[in-house]
Write a protein that holds these residues in place. Sequence first.
Motif, short mmCIF file in Angstrom:
data_model
loop_
_atom_site.label_atom_id
_atom_site.label_comp_id
_atom_site.label_asym_id
_atom_site.label_seq_id
_atom_site.Cartn_x
_atom_site.Cartn_y
_atom_site.Cartn_z
N PHE A 170 0.82 -1.21 0.00
CA PHE A 170 0.00 0.00 0.00
C PHE A 170 0.86 1.27 0.00
N GLU A 171 1.95 1.25 0.74
CA GLU A 171 2.87 2.39 0.73
C GLU A 171 3.51 2.55 -0.64
N MET A 172 3.84 1.43 -1.28
CA MET A 172 4.44 1.50 -2.61
C MET A 172 3.46 2.09 -3.63
N VAL A 173 2.21 1.66 -3.59
CA VAL A 173 1.20 2.20 -4.49
C VAL A 173 1.00 3.68 -4.23
N PHE A 174 0.95 4.06 -2.95
CA PHE A 174 0.80 5.47 -2.60
C PHE A 174 1.98 6.29 -3.13
N ALA A 175 3.19 5.78 -2.99
CA ALA A 175 4.38 6.49 -3.47
C ALA A 175 4.34 6.65 -4.99
N ILE A 176 3.91 5.62 -5.69
CA ILE A 176 3.81 5.70 -7.16
C ILE A 176 2.80 6.75 -7.57
N VAL A 177 1.65 6.77 -6.89
CA VAL A 177 0.60 7.76 -7.20
C VAL A 177 1.11 9.17 -6.95
N VAL A 178 1.84 9.38 -5.86
CA VAL A 178 2.38 10.70 -5.54
C VAL A 178 3.39 11.13 -6.60
N ILE A 179 4.26 10.23 -7.02
CA ILE A 179 5.27 10.56 -8.03
C ILE A 179 4.62 10.91 -9.36
N VAL A 180 3.62 10.14 -9.78
CA VAL A 180 2.93 10.41 -11.04
C VAL A 180 2.18 11.75 -10.95
N THR A 181 1.57 12.03 -9.82
CA THR A 181 0.85 13.29 -9.65
C THR A 181 1.80 14.48 -9.72
N ILE A 182 2.93 14.38 -9.06
CA ILE A 182 3.92 15.46 -9.10
C ILE A 182 4.42 15.66 -10.53
N GLY A 183 4.67 14.57 -11.24
CA GLY A 183 5.09 14.68 -12.64
C GLY A 183 4.04 15.35 -13.50
N SER A 184 2.77 15.03 -13.28
CA SER A 184 1.69 15.65 -14.05
C SER A 184 1.57 17.14 -13.76
N VAL A 185 1.75 17.51 -12.50
CA VAL A 185 1.69 18.93 -12.14
C VAL A 185 2.83 19.70 -12.79
N ILE A 186 4.02 19.12 -12.79
CA ILE A 186 5.17 19.78 -13.42
C ILE A 186 4.96 19.92 -14.92
N LYS A 187 4.45 18.87 -15.57
CA LYS A 187 4.16 18.96 -17.01
C LYS A 187 3.15 20.06 -17.30
N ALA A 188 2.10 20.13 -16.50
CA ALA A 188 1.08 21.15 -16.70
C ALA A 188 1.65 22.54 -16.49
N ARG A 189 2.53 22.68 -15.53
CA ARG A 189 3.12 23.99 -15.23
C ARG A 189 3.96 24.50 -16.40
N TYR A 190 4.68 23.60 -17.05
CA TYR A 190 5.54 24.01 -18.15
C TYR A 190 4.87 23.88 -19.51
N GLY A 191 3.59 23.56 -19.55
CA GLY A 191 2.84 23.56 -20.79
C GLY A 191 3.14 22.39 -21.70
N ILE A 192 3.50 21.25 -21.16
CA ILE A 192 3.78 20.08 -21.98
C ILE A 192 2.49 19.31 -22.17
N ARG A 193 2.11 19.12 -23.41
CA ARG A 193 0.86 18.43 -23.74
C ARG A 193 1.15 17.25 -24.65
N LYS A 194 0.14 16.42 -24.87
CA LYS A 194 0.25 15.30 -25.79
C LYS A 194 -0.71 15.51 -26.95
N ASP A 195 -0.25 15.16 -28.17
CA ASP A 195 -1.14 15.23 -29.31
C ASP A 195 -1.92 13.93 -29.42
N LYS A 196 -2.71 13.80 -30.50
CA LYS A 196 -3.57 12.62 -30.63
C LYS A 196 -2.78 11.32 -30.80
#
Length: 91
Positions: A4-30
């Motif tokens: 459960f701690e491992m899953v929580f850590a993975i979710v936190v890391i992915v969330t932080i990565g998504s926030v950083i991508k959004a902050r710098y305007g990195i998007r994905k095309d189709k």
Amino acid sequence: MNPFEMVFAIVVIVTIGSVIKARYGIRKDKDGNEFHRGGTAPDGVAAAENARLRDEIRTLKERVQVLERVITDTEGSLRLDREIESLRDKN
């Protein structure tokens, strides 16, 4: 670390990565390719940056032309070699 701690850590890391991508305007095309959207800077700043980069590219192109001329100019290089040898002979 329990699962459960491992899953929580993975979710936190992915969330932080998504926030950083959004902050710098990195998007994905189709197709799933990432690209920089570039909408974070005001238009005046982007135009000034573009002008600065164009000037820098222009000066770099001029420097490359000079280097090409120096390298391909055989008569000038022979003259330069003679001048260098004459300076060595003086010492």
